[in-house]
Design an enzyme around this catalytic site. Structure first.
Site, short mmCIF file in Angstrom:
data_model
loop_
_atom_site.label_atom_id
_atom_site.label_comp_id
_atom_site.label_asym_id
_atom_site.label_seq_id
_atom_site.Cartn_x
_atom_site.Cartn_y
_atom_site.Cartn_z
N ASP A 26 0.84 -1.21 0.00
CA ASP A 26 0.00 0.00 0.00
C ASP A 26 0.87 1.26 0.00
OD1 ASP A 26 -2.36 1.41 -0.01
OD2 ASP A 26 -2.65 1.30 2.17
N GLY A 27 0.31 2.35 -0.51
CA GLY A 27 0.98 3.66 -0.43
C GLY A 27 1.57 4.16 -1.73
N ASN A 28 1.25 3.48 -2.85
CA ASN A 28 1.77 3.95 -4.14
C ASN A 28 1.29 5.36 -4.45
OD1 ASN A 28 2.85 1.42 -4.45
ND2 ASN A 28 1.36 0.73 -5.98
N HIS A 42 2.18 3.75 -8.98
CA HIS A 42 1.93 2.32 -9.28
C HIS A 42 3.08 1.74 -10.10
CE1 HIS A 42 -1.87 2.46 -7.36
NE2 HIS A 42 -2.48 3.21 -8.26
N GLU A 45 -12.24 -4.67 -4.26
CA GLU A 45 -12.76 -3.31 -4.05
C GLU A 45 -12.07 -2.29 -4.95
OE1 GLU A 45 -11.90 -5.39 -1.41
OE2 GLU A 45 -14.03 -5.86 -1.18
N LEU A 48 10.62 -20.81 -3.99
CA LEU A 48 9.70 -19.88 -3.33
C LEU A 48 8.36 -19.96 -4.07
CD1 LEU A 48 10.42 -16.26 -2.21
CD2 LEU A 48 8.44 -16.67 -3.61
C1 IPE Z 1 -5.29 -2.74 -0.12
O1 IPE Z 1 -4.98 -1.40 -0.29
C2 IPE Z 1 -5.32 -3.43 -1.47
C3 IPE Z 1 -4.02 -3.63 -2.10
C4 IPE Z 1 -2.86 -3.29 -1.59
C5 IPE Z 1 -4.06 -4.30 -3.36
P1 IPE Z 1 -6.11 -0.29 -0.45
O2 IPE Z 1 -5.41 1.00 -0.57
O3 IPE Z 1 -7.04 -0.66 -1.55
O4 IPE Z 1 -6.89 -0.42 0.93
P2 IPE Z 1 -7.76 0.65 1.72
O5 IPE Z 1 -8.68 1.27 0.72
O6 IPE Z 1 -6.81 1.66 2.28
O7 IPE Z 1 -8.45 -0.13 2.78
C1 IPE Z 2 -1.47 0.42 -3.31
O1 IPE Z 2 -1.33 1.79 -3.36
C2 IPE Z 2 -1.86 -0.18 -4.64
C3 IPE Z 2 -3.23 -0.69 -4.65
C4 IPE Z 2 -4.09 -0.58 -3.70
C5 IPE Z 2 -3.68 -1.36 -5.82
P1 IPE Z 2 -2.56 2.79 -3.26
O2 IPE Z 2 -2.97 3.17 -4.64
O3 IPE Z 2 -3.64 2.26 -2.42
O4 IPE Z 2 -1.84 4.01 -2.55
P2 IPE Z 2 -2.49 5.01 -1.50
O5 IPE Z 2 -3.05 4.18 -0.39
O6 IPE Z 2 -3.54 5.78 -2.23
O7 IPE Z 2 -1.35 5.87 -1.06
MG MG Z 3 -4.08 2.44 -0.45
#
Ligand code: IPE
Ligand code: IPE
Ligand code: MG
Length: 241
Positions: free
Chosen positions: A22-24, A39, A69, A133
């Site tokens: 998460d956090g891209n 991403h 989602e 792995l």
């Molecule tokens: C969880 O991250 C899904 C993935 C990393 C693929 P999200 O960014 O979608 O989750 P929420 O919306 O913060 O719960």
């Molecule tokens: C994770 O990064 C990738 C996916 C959920 C697919 P996000 O796109 O959720 O990055 P944030 O949470 O908005 O920073």
């Molecule tokens: Mg996210």
């Protein structure tokens, strides 16, 4: 990725690590870049982290790449992100294969498009005998959808109610023959599962780091493994003295 497993001897290595990448978006925003640039950096980071997983001798890794989602995001982000994930299969499969990685997919396939599905199927077929792995890619994955699918198949197989127990139920999940995750790592600071491996992670240890996924590296993974090593897992029992 040719290094042999060289985990420091004092580390306890989980049998299965799940990673919520998460956090891209925030990584990109911090740099004044579009979300898709985040991403891109995120998909490029997968190789580095998998190399570290091989180095530490982690046998099974599940990467949360796209949730059920995530379809609700703006269409251009969904399209762009899926195109990047498709491209990483093109780019990484051969490299992973050479390094003994077995690629699997967990999640739905009916919404990904036939070309993407073919690529996934080919990567899975090519790497099926690799043993170093196991990499599970959770793509169009949702824990609740997985449980509903399992219930449907149990019913359509005509399994009698009294034959259903936790072991049987686990065998109907996408992760049927794999150990449950011992450690779930989430980058970017959130303290939630977001529908990831909700059955399998019942007794996993959780580790959350504020680092955004594109910056998560070998050293960060090592920190997570050290934190895991320091955890006392009790599984509901009383500590033995
Ligand atoms: C969880 O991250 C899904 C993935 C990393 C693929 P999200 O960014 O979608 O989750 P929420 O919306 O913060 O719960
Ligand atoms: C994770 O990064 C990738 C996916 C959920 C697919 P996000 O796109 O959720 O990055 P944030 O949470 O908005 O920073
Ligand atoms: Mg996210």
């Amino acid at each position: 990725m040719s290094r042999e497993a060289t985990a420091p001897p004092e580390l306890v290595i989980p049998r299965h690590v799940g990673i919520i990448m998460d956090g891209n978006g925030r990584w990109a925003q911090k740099r004044g870049l579009p979300r898709l640039a985040g991403h891109r950096a995120g998909t490029e980071n997968i190789r580095r982290v998998l190399e570290a997983c091989v180095e530490f001798g982690i046998p099974v890794v599940t990467l949360y790449a796209f949730s059920t989602e995530n379809w609700g995001r703006p269409p251009e982000e969904v399209r762009g992100l899926l195109a990047l994930l498709e491209r990483s299969i093109d780019r990484e499969t051969e490299h992973l294969h050479r390094n003994g990685v077995q690629i699997r997919h967990i999640g739905r396939t009916d919404r990904l498009g036939p070309l993407f599905c073919d690529k996934i199927a080919q990567a899975v077929a090519l790497t099926r005998n690799n043993r170093r792995l196991i990499l599970n890619v959770a793509l169009d994955y949702g824990g609740r959808a997985e449980i509903v699918d399992a219930v449907r198949r149990i019913v359509s197989d005509g399994v009698p109610a009294e034959a259903i127990d936790e072991a049987l139920f686990s065998r109907y999940l996408y992760t049927a023959d794999l150990p449950d995750p011992d450690l779930i790592i989430r980058t970017a600071g959130e303290m939630r599962l977001s529908n990831f491996l909700i059955w399998q992670a019942a007794y996993a240890e959780y580790y959350s780091t504020p680092t955004y996924w594109p910056d998560f590296d070998r050293e960060e993974l090592l920190q997570a493994l050290k934190a895991f090593t320091a955890r006392e897992r009790r599984f509901g029992l009383v500590k033995q003295t």
